[in-house]
Scaffold this active site. Structure first.
Site, PDB file in Angstrom:
ATOM      1  N   TYR A  95       8.773   6.109   3.991  1.00  0.00           N
ATOM      2  CA  TYR A  95       7.824   6.991   4.669  1.00  0.00           C
ATOM      3  C   TYR A  95       7.539   8.236   3.849  1.00  0.00           C
ATOM      4  O   TYR A  95       8.447   8.947   3.415  1.00  0.00           O
ATOM      5  CB  TYR A  95       8.397   7.386   6.023  1.00  0.00           C
ATOM      6  CG  TYR A  95       7.449   8.112   6.935  1.00  0.00           C
ATOM      7  CD1 TYR A  95       6.555   7.413   7.735  1.00  0.00           C
ATOM      8  CD2 TYR A  95       7.471   9.502   7.026  1.00  0.00           C
ATOM      9  CE1 TYR A  95       5.698   8.077   8.597  1.00  0.00           C
ATOM     10  CE2 TYR A  95       6.624  10.174   7.892  1.00  0.00           C
ATOM     11  CZ  TYR A  95       5.729   9.459   8.683  1.00  0.00           C
ATOM     12  OH  TYR A  95       4.880  10.115   9.537  1.00  0.00           O
ATOM     13  N   SER A 190      13.503   1.342   5.170  1.00  0.00           N
ATOM     14  CA  SER A 190      12.942   2.326   6.080  1.00  0.00           C
ATOM     15  C   SER A 190      11.506   1.929   6.445  1.00  0.00           C
ATOM     16  O   SER A 190      11.289   0.828   6.956  1.00  0.00           O
ATOM     17  CB  SER A 190      13.033   3.717   5.459  1.00  0.00           C
ATOM     18  OG  SER A 190      12.733   4.710   6.413  1.00  0.00           O
ATOM     19  N   ASP A 276      23.169   5.865  10.923  1.00  0.00           N
ATOM     20  CA  ASP A 276      21.760   6.176  10.648  1.00  0.00           C
ATOM     21  C   ASP A 276      21.159   6.923  11.834  1.00  0.00           C
ATOM     22  O   ASP A 276      21.058   6.381  12.941  1.00  0.00           O
ATOM     23  CB  ASP A 276      20.998   4.869  10.397  1.00  0.00           C
ATOM     24  CG  ASP A 276      19.597   5.094   9.864  1.00  0.00           C
ATOM     25  OD1 ASP A 276      19.069   6.219   9.965  1.00  0.00           O
ATOM     26  OD2 ASP A 276      19.014   4.114   9.339  1.00  0.00           O
ATOM     27  N   HIS A 305      21.175   6.411   6.682  1.00  0.00           N
ATOM     28  CA  HIS A 305      19.884   5.755   6.473  1.00  0.00           C
ATOM     29  C   HIS A 305      19.805   5.025   5.140  1.00  0.00           C
ATOM     30  O   HIS A 305      18.913   4.212   4.937  1.00  0.00           O
ATOM     31  CB  HIS A 305      18.762   6.794   6.584  1.00  0.00           C
ATOM     32  CG  HIS A 305      17.403   6.191   6.721  1.00  0.00           C
ATOM     33  ND1 HIS A 305      17.113   5.205   7.645  1.00  0.00           N
ATOM     34  CD2 HIS A 305      16.246   6.426   6.045  1.00  0.00           C
ATOM     35  CE1 HIS A 305      15.844   4.854   7.534  1.00  0.00           C
ATOM     36  NE2 HIS A 305      15.294   5.575   6.571  1.00  0.00           N
TER      37      HIS A 305
END
Length: 330
Positions: A95, A190, A276, A305
């Site tokens: 992202y 992700s 996470d 994460h």
């Protein structure tokens, strides 16, 4: 490392979680129409070689038509020594970042794959190396970031365009002449993992998928479990629009990874970090439970994460080698 074998005993509450998400009745019609419209544009991969000084890998500045025929950029990396069509890996990034520099991400091409790293439209403006793909489509009111752009309607939501771009990246890679279309895999971490999962559900004949700490899965539950960026964008948007909660999640229903997971058939490797706080592990497990094809899951007990990081990649590199390095046409 926890897997499907020991998770039920060691973390029974986490393993037993099942999402309440229900996909919209028009899901398949919506995506069939969206992809059919995009595929009216000629599938082509335009390449310009980049002088990197690398001796074993060729790098090309790549462009192909995505949603609306808009040009989507990426890097295509190929091993210089190749004797015929290559197994292919199409990768999607996290992202807010972009495709980066031409000499980044050399793992897959060094391992003998044709490797296409797709830019995500409109992102990468504040990351090193950046992105090179604009999103020329406008948006209504949105919270700073990307997650709520066009969220008032499924037709205008940004991830309609992003997921379509990703399917077209696979189309372009398969039509490039460099690859064996039957040996094409997708991967990402992700946001990239969420995109890879969407493609696995939209492209029925992929060879494999690696889905690491996927974003955009079980999204309503994710907003209840974490307030960390980027889900904080959705929380902030809805805090100011209390009357639009149900309509917003109705839109998101067409983009939730759990719906794509049910349609996936390629062998898939899922992974998550137990700690996470960006993409809660329960949301990855929910996607894994719903996935329709052969699947494996790893939960890294002391990681966040980053999930398994390079250890994940090492596992998948070996697994992809077994699946993709022998041509079914040989």
């Amino acid at each position: 490392m926890l897997t499907e074998k020991n998770l039920p005993q060691l973390l029974p509450d986490l393993w037993s979680y099942r999402s309440a998400y229900q996909e919209p009745a028009g899901f398949d019609v919506f995506w069939k129409g969206t992809l059919g419209e995009a595929r009216r544009h000629e599938t082509r991969l335009e390449l310009t070689e980049v002088d990197t000084g690398l001796e074993t890998v060729q790098v090309f500045d790549a462009s192909f038509p995505g949603w609306g025929g808009h040009p989507v950029r990426g890097w295509l990396r190929l091993p210089r020594r190749r004797g015929g069509p290559l197994p292919a890996v199409v990768q999607f990034h996290g992202y807010g970042s972009g495709r980066g520099a031409p000499t980044d991400d050399l793992l897959w091409s060094s391992a003998g794959y044709a490797h296409l790293l797709m830019d995500t439209r409109g992102q990468g403006g504040d990351s090193a190396g950046g992105g090179a793909t604009a999103d020329p489509v406008g948006s209504g009111p949105s919270y700073p970031g990307f997650l709520t752009r066009g969220i008032e309607d499924k037709d205008t939501y940004v991830y309609r365009r992003v997921f379509t771009d990703a399917v077209r990246a696979v189309d372009a890679m398969r039509g490039s002449g460099f690859t064996d279309p039957a040996r094409t895999a997708v991967l990402g971490s992700s946001q990239g993992g969420g995109i890879a999962l969407a493609v696995a559900g939209l492209v029925p004949d992929l060879a494999a998928a690696h889905i690491q700490a996927p974003f955009l899965c079980d999204m309503r539950q994710a907003t209840r479990l974490t307030g960390t960026h980027p889900y904080s964008e959705l929380i902030g948007y809805l805090a100011a629009r209390r009357q639009q909660v149900e309509q917003t999640f109705a839109t998101l229903g067409y983009f939730d990874g759990l719906a794509f997971a049910r349609r996936g058939t390629a062998p898939a490797w899922f992974s998550a970090g137990l700690r996470d706080d960006v993409c809660p592990p329960a949301t990855t497990i929910a996607a894994h439970h719903r996935y329709g094809g052969p699947k494996q899951l790893r939960v890294w007990e002391f990681n966040g994460h980053d999930a398994g990081g390079f250890d994940d990649l090492s596992i998948v590199l070996r697994a992809f080698g077994r699946l993709l390095k022998t041509s079914p046409h040989a």
